[in-house]
Design a protein around this motif. Structure first.
Motif, PDB file in Angstrom:
ATOM      1  N   THR A   1       0.850  -1.186   0.000  1.00 59.36           N
ATOM      2  CA  THR A   1       0.000   0.000   0.000  1.00 59.36           C
ATOM      3  C   THR A   1       0.886   1.235   0.000  1.00 59.36           C
ATOM      4  O   THR A   1       1.769   1.364   0.844  1.00 59.36           O
ATOM      5  CB  THR A   1      -0.935   0.033   1.226  1.00 59.36           C
TER       6      THR A   1
ATOM      7  N   HIS B   1      -3.037   6.796 -10.858  1.00 65.43           N
ATOM      8  CA  HIS B   1      -2.950   5.664 -11.785  1.00 65.43           C
ATOM      9  C   HIS B   1      -1.549   5.519 -12.362  1.00 65.43           C
ATOM     10  O   HIS B   1      -1.020   4.411 -12.470  1.00 65.43           O
ATOM     11  CB  HIS B   1      -3.964   5.818 -12.913  1.00 65.43           C
TER      12      HIS B   1
ATOM     13  N   HIS C   1       0.642   4.033  -9.801  1.00 69.29           N
ATOM     14  CA  HIS C   1       0.306   2.621  -9.679  1.00 69.29           C
ATOM     15  C   HIS C   1       1.067   1.805 -10.738  1.00 69.29           C
ATOM     16  O   HIS C   1       1.689   0.769 -10.438  1.00 69.29           O
ATOM     17  CB  HIS C   1      -1.208   2.464  -9.850  1.00 69.29           C
ATOM     18  N   ARG C   2       1.038   2.267 -11.963  1.00 70.60           N
ATOM     19  CA  ARG C   2       1.718   1.568 -13.050  1.00 70.60           C
ATOM     20  C   ARG C   2       3.234   1.541 -12.839  1.00 70.60           C
ATOM     21  O   ARG C   2       3.889   0.516 -13.046  1.00 70.60           O
ATOM     22  CB  ARG C   2       1.402   2.246 -14.378  1.00 70.60           C
TER      23      ARG C   2
ATOM     24  N   SER D   1       4.377  -0.916 -10.182  1.00 73.74           N
ATOM     25  CA  SER D   1       4.324  -2.286 -10.678  1.00 73.74           C
ATOM     26  C   SER D   1       5.513  -2.589 -11.585  1.00 73.74           C
ATOM     27  O   SER D   1       6.159  -3.634 -11.472  1.00 73.74           O
ATOM     28  CB  SER D   1       3.003  -2.514 -11.422  1.00 73.74           C
TER      29      SER D   1
ATOM     30  N   MET E   1      -0.116  -5.169 -10.614  1.00 68.66           N
ATOM     31  CA  MET E   1      -0.866  -4.006 -10.129  1.00 68.66           C
ATOM     32  C   MET E   1      -1.946  -4.389  -9.137  1.00 68.66           C
ATOM     33  O   MET E   1      -2.229  -3.628  -8.196  1.00 68.66           O
ATOM     34  CB  MET E   1      -1.474  -3.244 -11.319  1.00 68.66           C
TER      35      MET E   1
ATOM     36  N   ILE F   1      -0.927  -4.152  -5.595  1.00 69.15           N
ATOM     37  CA  ILE F   1      -0.506  -2.830  -5.129  1.00 69.15           C
ATOM     38  C   ILE F   1      -1.742  -1.956  -4.956  1.00 69.15           C
ATOM     39  O   ILE F   1      -2.625  -1.919  -5.815  1.00 69.15           O
ATOM     40  CB  ILE F   1       0.458  -2.165  -6.119  1.00 69.15           C
ATOM     41  N   ARG F   2      -1.803  -1.271  -3.845  1.00 69.87           N
ATOM     42  CA  ARG F   2      -2.895  -0.338  -3.573  1.00 69.87           C
ATOM     43  C   ARG F   2      -2.302   1.063  -3.451  1.00 69.87           C
ATOM     44  O   ARG F   2      -1.366   1.279  -2.681  1.00 69.87           O
ATOM     45  CB  ARG F   2      -3.610  -0.731  -2.279  1.00 69.87           C
ATOM     46  N   VAL F   3      -2.841   2.011  -4.216  1.00 73.00           N
ATOM     47  CA  VAL F   3      -2.397   3.400  -4.154  1.00 73.00           C
ATOM     48  C   VAL F   3      -3.532   4.255  -3.599  1.00 73.00           C
ATOM     49  O   VAL F   3      -4.673   4.173  -4.072  1.00 73.00           O
ATOM     50  CB  VAL F   3      -1.975   3.916  -5.542  1.00 73.00           C
TER      51      VAL F   3
ATOM     52  N   SER G   1      -7.014   2.935  -5.209  1.00 70.36           N
ATOM     53  CA  SER G   1      -7.002   2.102  -6.411  1.00 70.36           C
ATOM     54  C   SER G   1      -7.751   0.789  -6.236  1.00 70.36           C
ATOM     55  O   SER G   1      -8.115   0.151  -7.226  1.00 70.36           O
ATOM     56  CB  SER G   1      -5.560   1.828  -6.854  1.00 70.36           C
TER      57      SER G   1
END
Length: 776
Positions: A211, A220, A223-224, A227, A234, A237-239, A514
């Motif tokens: 996180t 976003h 997030h990418r 990853s 992705m 993974i928490r954004v 996310s």
């Protein structure tokens, strides 16, 4: 001072809507990233390069790792995958790999139990490096060099991006022109100076998830990048994006410290908090590019514009960031607000061993617009016509296409010119101003969201909004659009409330997360109002249709006879029967339970087929005309901006309070770049990485502002709206510069216009025995 505006056509939209997050912010209860704490949280710190350009031979971490309380020490070899906000220019790393590329580049990261221990660990790290040639002059970097900063530089040089465009017959237009002008502009780099420093908290948990909570404009994209660099899918993974204390583009990249913080969390298995101090923020930068542009304008004897010939040399710093887009924008955003049928542009962005430049409010358009607008005033003077009349003569028409195939839908540019000319009493005031007092006009043009979705195929939505309403009647709104203080959460709530006919208090915009927020590309390129607004309207209309059908059953009529009232659904029949909102909601829930709806926005296909055709294309464009009144002390060169009249076309202003605030803030930021802000270098070394030395406009220097919102509805914007976030900045700088010329007869081609530079210009006029307004 603001214009009263027309009576609103809607219950909420078009009025002045207080921000829904206002009470939390003014009471100190709003949660920013730095307010959050996790059990067992470690402190993350970064070691920054003292070398402008050096090959890293080896790093000795043993002493740092042996310090009690140090939990992890990382260098770039563990996570070497490059990243970047644009998929075609991944050249940035979380921590330097093999070489350091500027003074301030991250070369190591530490997680420790407290700040003092982390600082001791950083001091204990030892490097063996080979110094390399320092590249700090972009003019040299356009030629092949030894040891270029990046191997991807074009033709063995430090050129990161080159753009060549040619439309029409530019040489022929100049050959037959009755008048030509040339402006060679020089612009210092400036940074965003947002209130909240960069800060990130990362936590890796035993369930295999990561996180990351961060002050970001682009959840976003972060997030990418996480990853890609960390090698984690992705979905693991928490954004999370809490409140953000200003961005202006400075938080619109995935940034190295965010990934370094996440890497430390993975290494330690504990939460890590990384708060950058102000000097760190200056080194991270990604601000407005230092630029030299050369703008040539051709016109016929009547002032009809015939051609632009534009060259730009753009200093990019150590990384690409948004630089490819910026390189295009420094040319193609010349295409409005005037019609020009012949256009040539040669732009080059050059890597240097300085902090990276990137996206800053109205990036690419601000410096270009300055040189064009100053040039147009010079052209009007040569022809002997009023600056307003020259611009009226050349205004783009609505529903037209530019020479490079930009699609223009709505434009109220002529109304902007008319409104600001009248409000400023231009025709009466300008001839009467004495020496040292001046009035000037500057105009603007900017995009309402980039047509290009960057990472997605064109048929995938650029913005999506989800709604959920349960039996309590509260409406939860989920979106990944990033409110960074501009009021987009308020607008999102107001659009939903307007469509459904409910009170604003029913609508609750959820924090960006996310795990539950549908994809939206973030807050940049003035895209949020147009793209998120259309998605929100679609979602709310779909939910409304469900509720209308349920209300029709209760009212024993057809859905076509039901209209939305205030907190109720009504029939249009003579009996005027109605049912409360909650009754219709509960009726609709009988078969489905909690109601959900989704809306999305896809930009229509536009632009030509040539290379770079999508750059600058947008579903709509904003237009502006500003008049500034300024005084200049001819003995000291001090400039005092008295008042700015700002006529702006954002289509229908959905929240007048927010639009007026954006315009006033843009004027403040524009005046800062014009009158004082500058990132100053000695070679590759930044000399003023502190707010004591980097001169932001003070409140006492802020002029009176009169906002005039005169736009007509855009046919594709949500409820007729267009952008008002970045476009309001660009007209500010040339309006004041043209007022300075009107005051003392000095054209300003180098920014910032510091008192010493202006005083030298005044003295030069005297030396050349050229009087102005009968003085000198």
């Amino acid at each position: 001072m603001v214009s009263p505006g027309p009576p609103p056509a809607y219950r909420l939209l078009g009025g002045r809507i207080p921000y829904v997050d206002g009470p939390l912010k003014v009471t100190g209860r709003a949660e920013y990233t730095d307010d959050l704490r996790r059990p067992g949280m470690l402190v993350g710190r970064l070691l920054r390069s003292p070398w402008a350009h050096a090959r890293i031979r080896s790093v000795d971490l043993r002493a740092a790792r042996e310090i009690p309380g140090v939990v992890a020490v990382l260098t770039g070899d563990k996570y070497p995958t490059p990243f970047g906000v644009l998929p075609i220019t991944h050249d940035e790393t979380a921590i330097a790999v093999e070489r350091a590329r500027y003074i301030g580049d991250i070369v190591a990261a530490v997680a420790a139990v407290d700040e003092a221990t982390a600082e001791r660990a950083l001091a204990a790290i030892r490097f063996d490096v080979e110094p390399l040639r320092e590249h700090s002059d972009p003019r040299v970097g356009v030629d092949p060099v030894t040891d270029p900063i990046h191997a991807r530089g074009l033709r063995g040089s430090n050129v990161q991006k080159e753009v060549l465009q040619n439309f029409g017959d530019v040489d022929g237009a100049f050959a037959h022109a009755a008048h030509t002008v040339r402006v060679q502009g020089r612009f210092s780099g400036v940074t965003h100076a947002f209130t909240e420093p960069l800060v990130t908290i990362a936590e890796a948990t035993p369930d295999g998830r990561l996180t990351v909570t961060s002050a970001t404009q682009v959840p976003h994209y972060l997030h990418r990048a996480l990853s890609e660099v960390l090698g984690i899918p992705m979905h693991r993974i928490r954004v999370v994006k809490p409140e953000v204390g200003g961005g202006f583009g400075g938080k619109s990249d995935p940034l190295p410290h965010e990934i370094a913080c996440a890497a430390l969390a993975l290494e330690t298995g504990r939460p890590v908090r990384m708060l950058l101090d102000r000097e760190d923020v200056f080194y991270t930068n990604h601000g407005r590019h230092p630029t030299e542009n050369d703008v040539r304008i051709a016109a016929d004897r009547d002032g009809q514009l015939l051609a632009y010939d534009i060259r730009a040399l753009i200093e990019g710093g150590a990384w690409s960031s948004f630089g490819t887009v910026t390189t295009y924008y420094n040319g193609v955003l010349a295409m409005g607000p005037y019609r020009v049928d012949n256009f040539r542009y040669h732009g080059r962005r050059v890597y240097t061993n300085r902090p990276p430049s990137g996206a800053m409010r109205a990036h690419g358009g601000t410096n270009l617009r300055y040189s064009i607008e100053v040039g147009l005033d010079e052209l009007a003077e040569r022809i002997g016509i009023d600056p307003f009349d020259l611009r009226v003569r050349n205004a783009l028409a609505p529903n037209s296409t530019t020479v490079n195939q930009f699609r223009i839908t709505s434009t109220s540019f002529l109304r902007c010119l008319e409104a600001v000319r009248r409000a400023s009493e231009w025709d009466a005031v300008r001839p009467r101003l004495p020496y040292g007092e001046g009035i000037g006009l500057g105009c603007g043009f900017y995009i309402s969201g980039s047509n290009s979705p960057i990472h997605f195929a064109p048929d995938i939505p650029q913005s999506t909004v989800h709604l959920k309403v349960d039996m309590d009647g509260g409406i939860a709104v989920h979106s990944m659009q990033a409110d960074i203080g501009q009021g987009s959460n308020t607008l999102l709530a107001a659009i939903v409330a307007e469509v459904l006919g409910v009170d604003l208090e029913r609508v609750h915009v959820q924090r960006v997360d996310s795990d539950v927020s549908p994809i939206d590309l973030g807050s940049y390129s003035s895209r949020v109002t147009f793209m998120m607004g259309n998605a929100a309207r679609q979602a709310a209309e779909r939910l409304r249709d469900t509720l209308v059908r349920a209300a029709a059953e209760l009212l024993a009529c057809s859905p076509g006879e039901v209209r939305v009232g205030h907190e109720r659904f009504e029939t249009s029949s003579p009996s005027e029967r109605s049912v409360p909102f909650l009754d219709a909601l509960h009726a609709a829930m009988r078969t489905e339970g909690a109601l959900t709806a989704s809306g999305a926005y896809r930009s229509p296909k536009m632009g030509g087929s040539y290379k770079g055709a999508r750059a600058g294309t947008a579903p709509a464009y904003s237009f502006a005309a500003y008049v500034a009144r300024a005084g200049v002390d001819p003995e000291t060169g001090e400039v005092s901006v008295r008042k700015v009249w700002a006529a702006f076309d954002c289509g229908r202003p959905l929240n007048r309070l927010a639009v007026e605030g954006q315009i006033e803030g843009s004027i403040h930021m524009g005046l800062g770049q014009l009158l004082g802000e500058s990132m100053n270098y000695r070679g590759a070394r930044l000399m003023n990485p502190a707010l004591l030395d980097y001169k932001i406009l003070t409140p006492a220097q802020m002029p009176e502002v009169e906002v005039l919102l005169v736009g007509e509805d855009d046919p594709e914007g949500p409820f007729g709206a267009k952008e008002a976030g970045e476009g309001p900045l660009v007209a500010t700088l040339p309006a004041v510069a043209n007022a300075i010329y009107d005051a003392v007869g000095v054209r300003c081609y180098e920014l910032p216009v510091t008192p010493d530079r202006l005083e030298r210009g005044i003295a030069r006029r005297r030396t050349e025995h050229r009087s102005w307004k009968g003085v000198g």
